[in-house]
Design a protein around this motif. Structure first.
Motif, PDB file in Angstrom:
ATOM      1  N   LEU A  15       0.829  -1.212   0.000  1.00  0.00           N
ATOM      2  CA  LEU A  15       0.000   0.000   0.000  1.00  0.00           C
ATOM      3  C   LEU A  15       0.864   1.262   0.000  1.00  0.00           C
ATOM      4  O   LEU A  15       0.565   2.223  -0.725  1.00  0.00           O
ATOM      5  CB  LEU A  15      -0.927  -0.008   1.215  1.00  0.00           C
ATOM      6  N   SER A  16       1.926   1.261   0.759  1.00  0.00           N
ATOM      7  CA  SER A  16       2.792   2.439   0.780  1.00  0.00           C
ATOM      8  C   SER A  16       3.489   2.633  -0.570  1.00  0.00           C
ATOM      9  O   SER A  16       3.608   3.761  -1.055  1.00  0.00           O
ATOM     10  CB  SER A  16       3.814   2.331   1.900  1.00  0.00           C
ATOM     11  N   TRP A  17       3.927   1.551  -1.213  1.00  0.00           N
ATOM     12  CA  TRP A  17       4.535   1.696  -2.538  1.00  0.00           C
ATOM     13  C   TRP A  17       3.510   2.113  -3.580  1.00  0.00           C
ATOM     14  O   TRP A  17       3.842   2.837  -4.519  1.00  0.00           O
ATOM     15  CB  TRP A  17       5.230   0.404  -2.953  1.00  0.00           C
ATOM     16  N   ALA A  18       2.282   1.678  -3.437  1.00  0.00           N
ATOM     17  CA  ALA A  18       1.235   2.120  -4.372  1.00  0.00           C
ATOM     18  C   ALA A  18       1.001   3.620  -4.239  1.00  0.00           C
ATOM     19  O   ALA A  18       0.816   4.319  -5.239  1.00  0.00           O
ATOM     20  CB  ALA A  18      -0.050   1.342  -4.114  1.00  0.00           C
ATOM     21  N   VAL A  19       1.043   4.127  -3.022  1.00  0.00           N
ATOM     22  CA  VAL A  19       0.895   5.569  -2.812  1.00  0.00           C
ATOM     23  C   VAL A  19       2.087   6.307  -3.396  1.00  0.00           C
ATOM     24  O   VAL A  19       1.936   7.317  -4.087  1.00  0.00           O
ATOM     25  CB  VAL A  19       0.738   5.880  -1.305  1.00  0.00           C
ATOM     26  N   PHE A  20       3.284   5.807  -3.141  1.00  0.00           N
ATOM     27  CA  PHE A  20       4.477   6.473  -3.654  1.00  0.00           C
ATOM     28  C   PHE A  20       4.529   6.490  -5.173  1.00  0.00           C
ATOM     29  O   PHE A  20       5.013   7.444  -5.771  1.00  0.00           O
ATOM     30  CB  PHE A  20       5.745   5.799  -3.122  1.00  0.00           C
ATOM     31  N   LEU A  21       4.039   5.457  -5.812  1.00  0.00           N
ATOM     32  CA  LEU A  21       4.158   5.364  -7.267  1.00  0.00           C
ATOM     33  C   LEU A  21       2.983   5.948  -8.030  1.00  0.00           C
ATOM     34  O   LEU A  21       3.078   6.139  -9.245  1.00  0.00           O
ATOM     35  CB  LEU A  21       4.358   3.901  -7.673  1.00  0.00           C
ATOM     36  N   THR A  22       1.873   6.249  -7.368  1.00  0.00           N
ATOM     37  CA  THR A  22       0.717   6.785  -8.091  1.00  0.00           C
ATOM     38  C   THR A  22       0.374   8.211  -7.696  1.00  0.00           C
ATOM     39  O   THR A  22       0.230   9.074  -8.550  1.00  0.00           O
ATOM     40  CB  THR A  22      -0.527   5.902  -7.877  1.00  0.00           C
ATOM     41  N   ILE A  23       0.262   8.483  -6.432  1.00  0.00           N
ATOM     42  CA  ILE A  23      -0.223   9.792  -5.997  1.00  0.00           C
ATOM     43  C   ILE A  23       0.887  10.837  -5.980  1.00  0.00           C
ATOM     44  O   ILE A  23       0.714  11.941  -6.499  1.00  0.00           O
ATOM     45  CB  ILE A  23      -0.879   9.673  -4.607  1.00  0.00           C
ATOM     46  N   ILE A  24       2.020  10.504  -5.418  1.00  0.00           N
ATOM     47  CA  ILE A  24       3.082  11.495  -5.243  1.00  0.00           C
ATOM     48  C   ILE A  24       3.663  11.982  -6.577  1.00  0.00           C
ATOM     49  O   ILE A  24       3.837  13.187  -6.753  1.00  0.00           O
ATOM     50  CB  ILE A  24       4.155  10.957  -4.279  1.00  0.00           C
ATOM     51  N   PRO A  25       3.970  11.130  -7.569  1.00  0.00           N
ATOM     52  CA  PRO A  25       4.494  11.669  -8.833  1.00  0.00           C
ATOM     53  C   PRO A  25       3.514  12.579  -9.563  1.00  0.00           C
ATOM     54  O   PRO A  25       3.928  13.552 -10.194  1.00  0.00           O
ATOM     55  CB  PRO A  25       4.799  10.428  -9.669  1.00  0.00           C
ATOM     56  N   THR A  26       2.221  12.314  -9.480  1.00  0.00           N
ATOM     57  CA  THR A  26       1.263  13.205 -10.151  1.00  0.00           C
ATOM     58  C   THR A  26       1.232  14.566  -9.489  1.00  0.00           C
ATOM     59  O   THR A  26       1.085  15.586 -10.163  1.00  0.00           O
ATOM     60  CB  THR A  26      -0.131  12.573 -10.152  1.00  0.00           C
ATOM     61  N   LYS A  27       1.388  14.621  -8.169  1.00  0.00           N
ATOM     62  CA  LYS A  27       1.415  15.909  -7.487  1.00  0.00           C
ATOM     63  C   LYS A  27       2.702  16.667  -7.794  1.00  0.00           C
ATOM     64  O   LYS A  27       2.693  17.885  -7.944  1.00  0.00           O
ATOM     65  CB  LYS A  27       1.248  15.719  -5.983  1.00  0.00           C
ATOM     66  N   VAL A  28       3.803  15.970  -7.902  1.00  0.00           N
ATOM     67  CA  VAL A  28       5.067  16.635  -8.193  1.00  0.00           C
ATOM     68  C   VAL A  28       5.082  17.150  -9.633  1.00  0.00           C
ATOM     69  O   VAL A  28       5.537  18.263  -9.915  1.00  0.00           O
ATOM     70  CB  VAL A  28       6.249  15.682  -7.930  1.00  0.00           C
TER      71      VAL A  28
END
Length: 54
Positions: A15-28
């Motif tokens: 779950l943490s890797w899914a958040v890191f790979l989907t949500i965070i790059p789109t925000k950056v």
């Protein structure tokens, strides 16, 4: 030894890797700099001497 059992932590890891790979790059990637640099013509500036009042 219970710490070798990956069952309770594997879901948290995925779950943490899914958040890191989907949500965070789109925000950056959606970040926009507020002041884009503009090109300035260097020939339009008139440089003169400074007149100091002393």
């Amino acid at each position: 030894m219970p710490q070798l059992n990956p069952d309770p932590w594997f879901f948290t890891l995925m779950l943490s890797w899914a958040v890191f790979l989907t949500i965070i790059p789109t925000k950056v990637l959606a970040y926009v700099q507020p002041n884009e640099p503009a090109l300035v013509d260097t020939n339009s500036h008139k440089f003169g001497s400074w007149n100091w009042p002393w």
